[in-house]
Write a protein that holds these residues in place. Sequence first.
Motif, PDB file in Angstrom:
ATOM      1  N   LEU A 276       0.854  -1.190   0.000  1.00 13.50           N
ATOM      2  CA  LEU A 276       0.000   0.000   0.000  1.00 13.50           C
ATOM      3  C   LEU A 276       0.888   1.239   0.000  1.00 13.50           C
ATOM      4  N   PRO A 277       1.610   1.488  -1.085  1.00 14.83           N
ATOM      5  CA  PRO A 277       2.540   2.622  -1.120  1.00 14.83           C
ATOM      6  C   PRO A 277       1.820   3.962  -1.066  1.00 14.83           C
ATOM      7  N   ARG A 278       2.553   4.974  -0.636  1.00 15.62           N
ATOM      8  CA  ARG A 278       2.006   6.320  -0.497  1.00 15.62           C
ATOM      9  C   ARG A 278       2.607   7.224  -1.570  1.00 15.62           C
ATOM     10  N   LEU A 279       1.767   8.022  -2.228  1.00 11.92           N
ATOM     11  CA  LEU A 279       2.200   8.910  -3.303  1.00 11.92           C
ATOM     12  C   LEU A 279       1.663  10.312  -3.053  1.00 11.92           C
ATOM     13  N   PHE A 280       2.425  11.314  -3.499  1.00  9.84           N
ATOM     14  CA  PHE A 280       1.988  12.703  -3.372  1.00  9.84           C
ATOM     15  C   PHE A 280       2.292  13.435  -4.669  1.00  9.84           C
ATOM     16  N   LYS A 352     -10.756  25.996  -3.186  1.00 10.71           N
ATOM     17  CA  LYS A 352     -10.823  25.679  -1.751  1.00 10.71           C
ATOM     18  C   LYS A 352     -11.807  24.541  -1.485  1.00 10.71           C
ATOM     19  N   ASN A 353     -11.646  23.479  -2.248  1.00 13.42           N
ATOM     20  CA  ASN A 353     -12.475  22.289  -2.091  1.00 13.42           C
ATOM     21  C   ASN A 353     -11.626  21.106  -1.655  1.00 13.42           C
ATOM     22  N   ALA A 354     -12.193  20.277  -0.791  1.00 12.09           N
ATOM     23  CA  ALA A 354     -11.549  19.036  -0.370  1.00 12.09           C
ATOM     24  C   ALA A 354     -12.337  17.854  -0.924  1.00 12.09           C
ATOM     25  N   PHE A 355     -11.618  16.784  -1.245  1.00 10.59           N
ATOM     26  CA  PHE A 355     -12.224  15.579  -1.814  1.00 10.59           C
ATOM     27  C   PHE A 355     -11.507  14.384  -1.184  1.00 10.59           C
ATOM     28  N   LEU A 356     -12.230  13.545  -0.452  1.00 19.15           N
ATOM     29  CA  LEU A 356     -11.655  12.427   0.287  1.00 19.15           C
ATOM     30  C   LEU A 356     -12.412  11.157  -0.059  1.00 19.15           C
ATOM     31  N   ALA A 357     -11.732  10.019   0.013  1.00 13.24           N
ATOM     32  CA  ALA A 357     -12.430   8.759  -0.260  1.00 13.24           C
ATOM     33  C   ALA A 357     -11.653   7.586   0.308  1.00 13.24           C
ATOM     34  N   SER A 358     -12.386   6.491   0.562  1.00 14.09           N
ATOM     35  CA  SER A 358     -11.802   5.226   0.993  1.00 14.09           C
ATOM     36  C   SER A 358     -12.471   4.106   0.213  1.00 14.09           C
ATOM     37  N   ASP A 359     -11.725   3.037  -0.073  1.00 14.20           N
ATOM     38  CA  ASP A 359     -12.272   1.961  -0.897  1.00 14.20           C
ATOM     39  C   ASP A 359     -13.387   1.201  -0.181  1.00 14.20           C
ATOM     40  N   ALA A 360     -14.017   0.298  -0.905  1.00 15.66           N
ATOM     41  CA  ALA A 360     -15.210  -0.387  -0.400  1.00 15.66           C
ATOM     42  C   ALA A 360     -14.932  -1.269   0.805  1.00 15.66           C
ATOM     43  N   ASP A 361     -13.693  -1.729   0.970  1.00 17.87           N
ATOM     44  CA  ASP A 361     -13.360  -2.622   2.077  1.00 17.87           C
ATOM     45  C   ASP A 361     -12.618  -1.929   3.207  1.00 17.87           C
ATOM     46  N   GLY A 362     -12.333  -0.642   3.048  1.00 21.00           N
ATOM     47  CA  GLY A 362     -11.556   0.052   4.067  1.00 21.00           C
ATOM     48  C   GLY A 362     -10.183  -0.561   4.244  1.00 21.00           C
ATOM     49  N   SER A 363      -9.530  -0.894   3.135  1.00 21.02           N
ATOM     50  CA  SER A 363      -8.265  -1.632   3.169  1.00 21.02           C
ATOM     51  C   SER A 363      -7.121  -0.818   3.756  1.00 21.02           C
ATOM     52  N   VAL A 364      -7.167   0.506   3.585  1.00 22.39           N
ATOM     53  CA  VAL A 364      -6.119   1.386   4.096  1.00 22.39           C
ATOM     54  C   VAL A 364      -6.598   2.009   5.407  1.00 22.39           C
TER      55      VAL A 364
END
Length: 460
Positions: A276-280, A352-364
């Motif tokens: 589960l690598p992290r990218l920016f 000035k908008n934020a957009f967040l999400a997590s996958d269907a299984d909450g894997s991270v």
Amino acid sequence: MEKRQRHRYVATYMILALLMSLIGRLSSLSVTVNDVECVYEYVIYEGDTVSGNFVVVDHDIFWNTDHPGIDFTVTSPAGNVVHTVKGTSGDKFEFKSPRSGMYKFCFNNPYSTPETVSFYIHVGHIPNEHNLAKDEHLDPINVKIAELREALESVVSEQKYLRARDTRHRHILESNWDDENFGSYTKIPQFFEAPGCNAVQLVKNDREGEEMLAVFDKSVAKAPEALQSPQTESACALKNGLLANHFSSVHPGSVTVNLGSSGVIAYSLNRQNPLLPRLFAVVDDIFCLFQGHIENVALLKQQYGLNKTANEVIIVIEAYRTLRDRGPYPADQVVRDIQGKFAFILYDSSSKNAFLASDADGSVPFFWGTDSEGHLVLSDDVEIVKKGCGKSFAPFPKACFFTSSGGLRSFEHPMNELKPVPRVDSSGQVCGSTFKVDAETKKETGMPRVGSAANWSTNL
């Protein structure tokens, strides 16, 4: 008893010696590619497995223009091409050697600007049944040990590949600190209080660490009221850079991105989970922090018209830009189209908008909460969230996404409301609520009115 111990020591020593004798040859080096540069490796046995990887880690123009990428070609001793990759910033390779002899590994850079490539190669040899028949002293257990050694080698190779990718992303960020290339983003020696800043600022901490953090002012992302615990002892996460400073002290090596009065993002690319690598990345004033992996990368690249070098974080940014500039387009469909294990935090400084999400299984691992001033805090480190939010926090809901204008929604059940479910900790105290899909409550829908505005981000 002593004899048995001596026998065990002797057996252990023999196995270690055997492993050392069977270790395949490996090479790790850095290659500067001006035009065509080649590396040579001699393969002793026909049928040996030749594997490795390469990553462009230092680049002057690679990410600033439509660079076509570099080409990689492997040629056998007979002059035949056994492996080739066109137009890439890095890749893995593996093939069976058709014959013994000297193999040539060549990199072709179509631009005159030098590119530094991290190159890793391994030649592995596992004795087969034919070898056993020819050599009566070669025990079948040696084959098993060689197979185990090759399996371990594949793990080492993957770690080297991810480490090289981390180096590349860090170089990208550091090159962005050049004022000539990064415009209004300013390099500063220390962290400033976010509410007092007028420009986006970057801070680098030269120590090691991991994890990710984002704190958004309530004017950017209003936290759901149900996250607020009646028994909270939270502080102001943005005041004097409280939470960002704590993050840097707990996770050294982190990079802090000061978003001015909108908040702060902090992360590190060190010592990551290889699965589960992290990218920016930052593209056109859009900041995105992504953790995980996307399974349908090729399909999404085609869908959004991206080139071969685009990775997961670039895909998320382009998906958001599609929502923002070419709407109306259902945000739930955009997130649902992303298949894999992931969590991401995106901030658009232009709107000035934020957009967040997590996958269907909450894997991270992904948590969110609210501090004493109503600021939204997000991190994959639950202790960091507790530091800023007290008991006013919860795991980010699975299969959900959050936007500044639309709040929290389910991308699997976009027509249903989400209802808060209070949480109680082990001491019996009420914490921030989790959210579940309410199967009995439907949202009101209607035909969206099409206006002349090009920016649809307020309707996300």
